[in-house]
Design a protein around this motif. Structure first.
Motif, PDB file in Angstrom:
ATOM      1  N   VAL A 126      -9.339 -41.801 -15.980  1.00 11.54           N
ATOM      2  CA  VAL A 126      -8.662 -40.884 -15.051  1.00 11.54           C
ATOM      3  C   VAL A 126      -8.866 -39.423 -15.454  1.00 11.54           C
ATOM      4  CG1 VAL A 126      -6.406 -40.267 -14.062  1.00 11.54           C
ATOM      5  CG2 VAL A 126      -6.955 -42.668 -14.540  1.00 11.54           C
ATOM      6  N   ALA A 127      -9.112 -39.167 -16.731  1.00  6.26           N
ATOM      7  CA  ALA A 127      -9.184 -37.793 -17.250  1.00  6.26           C
ATOM      8  C   ALA A 127     -10.164 -36.891 -16.502  1.00  6.26           C
ATOM      9  CB  ALA A 127      -9.527 -37.828 -18.737  1.00  6.26           C
ATOM     10  N   PRO A 128     -11.388 -37.335 -16.149  1.00  2.00           N
ATOM     11  CA  PRO A 128     -12.301 -36.437 -15.427  1.00  2.00           C
ATOM     12  C   PRO A 128     -11.728 -35.943 -14.098  1.00  2.00           C
ATOM     13  CG  PRO A 128     -13.495 -38.318 -16.291  1.00  2.00           C
ATOM     14  CD  PRO A 128     -12.046 -38.610 -16.503  1.00  2.00           C
ATOM     15  N   TYR A 129     -10.995 -36.804 -13.407  1.00  2.45           N
ATOM     16  CA  TYR A 129     -10.367 -36.396 -12.139  1.00  2.45           C
ATOM     17  C   TYR A 129      -9.360 -35.277 -12.386  1.00  2.45           C
ATOM     18  CZ  TYR A 129      -7.518 -36.699  -7.908  1.00  2.45           C
ATOM     19  OH  TYR A 129      -6.810 -36.398  -6.763  1.00  2.45           O
ATOM     20  N   ILE A 130      -8.586 -35.395 -13.454  1.00  2.72           N
ATOM     21  CA  ILE A 130      -7.591 -34.365 -13.783  1.00  2.72           C
ATOM     22  C   ILE A 130      -8.283 -33.076 -14.210  1.00  2.72           C
ATOM     23  CG2 ILE A 130      -5.699 -33.770 -15.349  1.00  2.72           C
ATOM     24  CD1 ILE A 130      -4.966 -36.700 -15.434  1.00  2.72           C
ATOM     25  N   MET A 131      -9.346 -33.203 -15.023  1.00  5.85           N
ATOM     26  CA  MET A 131     -10.052 -32.012 -15.512  1.00  5.85           C
ATOM     27  C   MET A 131     -10.638 -31.180 -14.381  1.00  5.85           C
ATOM     28  SD  MET A 131     -12.093 -33.260 -18.896  1.00  5.85           S
ATOM     29  CE  MET A 131     -11.230 -33.893 -20.326  1.00  5.85           C
ATOM     30  N   SER A 132     -11.007 -31.836 -13.299  1.00  4.24           N
ATOM     31  CA  SER A 132     -11.597 -31.104 -12.182  1.00  4.24           C
ATOM     32  C   SER A 132     -10.553 -30.324 -11.394  1.00  4.24           C
ATOM     33  CB  SER A 132     -12.324 -32.077 -11.240  1.00  4.24           C
ATOM     34  OG  SER A 132     -11.404 -32.981 -10.641  1.00  4.24           O
ATOM     35  N   ARG A 133      -9.281 -30.557 -11.683  1.00  7.77           N
ATOM     36  CA  ARG A 133      -8.210 -29.917 -10.908  1.00  7.77           C
ATOM     37  C   ARG A 133      -7.192 -29.152 -11.750  1.00  7.77           C
ATOM     38  NH1 ARG A 133     -10.343 -34.037  -8.498  1.00  7.77           N
ATOM     39  NH2 ARG A 133     -10.403 -34.208  -6.231  1.00  7.77           N
ATOM     40  N   VAL A 134      -7.162 -29.409 -13.054  1.00  7.43           N
ATOM     41  CA  VAL A 134      -6.161 -28.797 -13.932  1.00  7.43           C
ATOM     42  C   VAL A 134      -6.870 -28.075 -15.065  1.00  7.43           C
ATOM     43  CG1 VAL A 134      -4.182 -29.243 -15.444  1.00  7.43           C
ATOM     44  CG2 VAL A 134      -4.495 -30.612 -13.373  1.00  7.43           C
ATOM     45  N   ASN A 135      -6.328 -26.934 -15.481  1.00  8.88           N
ATOM     46  CA  ASN A 135      -6.915 -26.176 -16.578  1.00  8.88           C
ATOM     47  C   ASN A 135      -6.825 -26.946 -17.894  1.00  8.88           C
ATOM     48  OD1 ASN A 135      -7.584 -24.137 -14.875  1.00  8.88           O
ATOM     49  ND2 ASN A 135      -6.026 -22.701 -15.590  1.00  8.88           N
ATOM     50  N   ARG A 136      -7.690 -26.585 -18.810  1.00 10.41           N
ATOM     51  CA  ARG A 136      -7.767 -27.308 -20.082  1.00 10.41           C
ATOM     52  C   ARG A 136      -6.497 -27.168 -20.915  1.00 10.41           C
ATOM     53  NH1 ARG A 136     -11.699 -28.738 -17.194  1.00 10.41           N
ATOM     54  NH2 ARG A 136     -13.766 -27.820 -17.489  1.00 10.41           N
ATOM     55  N   ARG A 137      -5.983 -25.947 -21.005  1.00 10.88           N
ATOM     56  CA  ARG A 137      -4.823 -25.699 -21.874  1.00 10.88           C
ATOM     57  C   ARG A 137      -3.600 -26.525 -21.467  1.00 10.88           C
ATOM     58  NH1 ARG A 137      -3.428 -21.225 -24.600  1.00 10.88           N
ATOM     59  NH2 ARG A 137      -1.789 -20.775 -23.089  1.00 10.88           N
ATOM     60  N   PRO A 138      -3.135 -26.443 -20.225  1.00  8.91           N
ATOM     61  CA  PRO A 138      -1.961 -27.255 -19.873  1.00  8.91           C
ATOM     62  C   PRO A 138      -2.210 -28.749 -19.989  1.00  8.91           C
ATOM     63  CG  PRO A 138      -2.906 -26.217 -17.918  1.00  8.91           C
ATOM     64  CD  PRO A 138      -3.557 -25.585 -19.098  1.00  8.91           C
ATOM     65  N   GLN A 139      -3.442 -29.175 -19.723  1.00 11.65           N
ATOM     66  CA  GLN A 139      -3.739 -30.601 -19.822  1.00 11.65           C
ATOM     67  C   GLN A 139      -3.607 -31.098 -21.259  1.00 11.65           C
ATOM     68  OE1 GLN A 139      -7.584 -31.797 -18.328  1.00 11.65           O
ATOM     69  NE2 GLN A 139      -7.313 -33.935 -18.897  1.00 11.65           N
ATOM     70  N   VAL A 140      -4.205 -30.379 -22.210  1.00 15.09           N
ATOM     71  CA  VAL A 140      -4.177 -30.862 -23.590  1.00 15.09           C
ATOM     72  C   VAL A 140      -2.818 -30.615 -24.234  1.00 15.09           C
ATOM     73  CG1 VAL A 140      -5.023 -28.761 -24.734  1.00 15.09           C
ATOM     74  CG2 VAL A 140      -5.584 -31.016 -25.673  1.00 15.09           C
ATOM     75  N   ILE A 141      -2.127 -29.543 -23.868  1.00  9.62           N
ATOM     76  CA  ILE A 141      -0.782 -29.302 -24.409  1.00  9.62           C
ATOM     77  C   ILE A 141       0.173 -30.405 -23.963  1.00  9.62           C
ATOM     78  CG2 ILE A 141       1.246 -27.801 -24.248  1.00  9.62           C
ATOM     79  CD1 ILE A 141      -0.674 -25.408 -24.218  1.00  9.62           C
ATOM     80  N   THR A 142       0.143 -30.730 -22.672  1.00  8.65           N
ATOM     81  CA  THR A 142       0.986 -31.810 -22.157  1.00  8.65           C
ATOM     82  C   THR A 142       0.651 -33.131 -22.833  1.00  8.65           C
ATOM     83  OG1 THR A 142       1.129 -30.706 -20.009  1.00  8.65           O
ATOM     84  CG2 THR A 142       1.717 -33.036 -20.077  1.00  8.65           C
ATOM     85  N   ALA A 143      -0.641 -33.379 -23.028  1.00  7.91           N
ATOM     86  CA  ALA A 143      -1.064 -34.629 -23.665  1.00  7.91           C
ATOM     87  C   ALA A 143      -0.564 -34.716 -25.109  1.00  7.91           C
ATOM     88  CB  ALA A 143      -2.583 -34.748 -23.611  1.00  7.91           C
ATOM     89  N   PHE A 144      -0.694 -33.628 -25.864  1.00  8.16           N
ATOM     90  CA  PHE A 144      -0.225 -33.635 -27.252  1.00  8.16           C
ATOM     91  C   PHE A 144       1.289 -33.864 -27.324  1.00  8.16           C
ATOM     92  CE2 PHE A 144      -4.129 -31.341 -28.852  1.00  8.16           C
ATOM     93  CZ  PHE A 144      -4.440 -32.268 -29.824  1.00  8.16           C
ATOM     94  N   LEU A 145       2.044 -33.205 -26.460  1.00 10.41           N
ATOM     95  CA  LEU A 145       3.497 -33.357 -26.484  1.00 10.41           C
ATOM     96  C   LEU A 145       3.919 -34.758 -26.059  1.00 10.41           C
ATOM     97  CD1 LEU A 145       4.633 -29.902 -25.034  1.00 10.41           C
ATOM     98  CD2 LEU A 145       4.652 -30.661 -27.416  1.00 10.41           C
ATOM     99  N   THR A 146       3.251 -35.319 -25.050  1.00  5.49           N
ATOM    100  CA  THR A 146       3.557 -36.685 -24.624  1.00  5.49           C
ATOM    101  C   THR A 146       3.189 -37.677 -25.717  1.00  5.49           C
ATOM    102  OG1 THR A 146       3.069 -36.035 -22.338  1.00  5.49           O
ATOM    103  CG2 THR A 146       3.223 -38.383 -22.796  1.00  5.49           C
ATOM    104  N   HIS A 147       2.054 -37.442 -26.333  1.00  2.43           N
ATOM    105  CA  HIS A 147       1.611 -38.274 -27.451  1.00  2.43           C
ATOM    106  C   HIS A 147       2.638 -38.236 -28.576  1.00  2.43           C
ATOM    107  CE1 HIS A 147      -1.454 -39.777 -30.416  1.00  2.43           C
ATOM    108  NE2 HIS A 147      -1.911 -40.375 -29.337  1.00  2.43           N
ATOM    109  N   SER A 148       3.132 -37.038 -28.864  1.00  5.13           N
ATOM    110  CA  SER A 148       4.137 -36.862 -29.913  1.00  5.13           C
ATOM    111  C   SER A 148       5.415 -37.619 -29.581  1.00  5.13           C
ATOM    112  CB  SER A 148       4.438 -35.368 -30.092  1.00  5.13           C
ATOM    113  OG  SER A 148       5.504 -35.173 -30.996  1.00  5.13           O
TER     114      SER A 148
END
Length: 288
Positions: A126-148
């Protein structure tokens, strides 16, 4: 292991050469053909080809730069730190030692290990679909916090008294952790690596990033059993959770946005005339 390796070798030869590499070797027509195939028949590749050639000409016109130049060292520092956090996020520990971590769990450890890898795969899909629509910073920040969050609950559950709910918490947390890794923690650093290094240093930058990740993984493999004896599996999950929060802060404070920036803009960011804080501010303004 043999079958996946064979499949990789077969399909690897089907991959096209990099348009940037072809253009740098004077094979402009081949670069145009590759770009056209990748972008589609209706896509106008002329502006992109013009920019690629412009960046290559600028690099050739300037004095020869080495890996000791700031054009390489600055992005390398950012990418090394980012890949350190990716490797230390906890997913590799679960992948390598999941059978050990969950051997005393209510559910079969094999099922939990498969479940984790399945959610990681779904996230990567699913990640490529999100990358085409969402900026890198909010995507990876959200992912790190959810992962945490998933790891914190997973670690905290080991200290809870026996209860039926406790048996199901690892399943929920593994799904959260696996999906967040596949959706952002795993893929985004690789995308940033390809975008942050200029044309001249992409190969060296890739080597440094993978070396940093491999080194952290090696250290984790060597110290895991000792850490398990010292702080327990729950403590290891909590350490990884803290590292994920630190990673989110690092991205928020120091990394600039790369999405929707042209190759020449990304090259200019590392030159003395363009301040990193300005680039990061632009990323804030453009965020989705």
């Amino acid at each position: 292991l043999i079958i996946p390796s064979i499949i990789f070798i077969v399909f690897f030869w089907l991959l096209p050469e990099s348009p940037v590499w072809l253009a740098s070797k004077g094979k402009t027509e081949a670069a145009i053909n590759v770009l056209q195939n990748l972008r589609g028949a209706q896509y106008n590749v002329d502006p992109e080809v013009k920019e690629i050639l412009g960046v290559i000409n600028d690099n050739q016109a300037t004095k020869k730069k080495t890996v000791l130049s700031k054009d390489f060292l600055k992005p390398a520092l950012y990418i090394i730190v980012l890949f350190f956090f990716q490797a230390a996020s906890g997913s590799d520990s679960i992948t390598n030692y999941g059978m050990v971590m969950f051997k005393d769990h209510h559910f079969d450890e094999k099922i939990l290990a498969i479940l984790f890898q399945a959610t990681v795969t779904i996230g990567y899909t699913v990640a490529p679909y999100i990358m085409s629509r969402v900026n890198r910073r909010p995507q990876v920040i959200t992912a790190f916090l959810t992962h945490s969050t998933g790891l914190a609950i997973l670690g905290g559950s080991t200290f809870l008294p026996d209860h039926p709910i406790k048996n199901y918490l690892p399943i929920i947390c593994l799904c959260i952790t696996g999906l967040s890794y596949g959706l952002g923690v795993g893929p985004v650093p690789y995308v940033l690596m390809s975008e942050m290094f200029g044309v001249k240093f992409k190969s060296e930058g890739t080597a440094v990033a993978i070396m940093a990740k491999s080194l952290v993984n090696f250290i984790q493999l060597k110290v895991f059993l000792s850490l398990r004896t010292l702080i327990g599996v729950g403590g290891i999950f909590l350490v990884h959770s803290i590292l994920n929060i630190t990673a989110a802060l690092f991205v928020f404070l120091f990394l600039f946005e790369t999405r929707n920036k042209s190759m020449s803009e990304l090259e200019d960011i590392w030159k003395s005339g363009r301040d990193l804080l300005e680039a990061k501010k632009t990323g804030h303004d453009d965020q989705v």
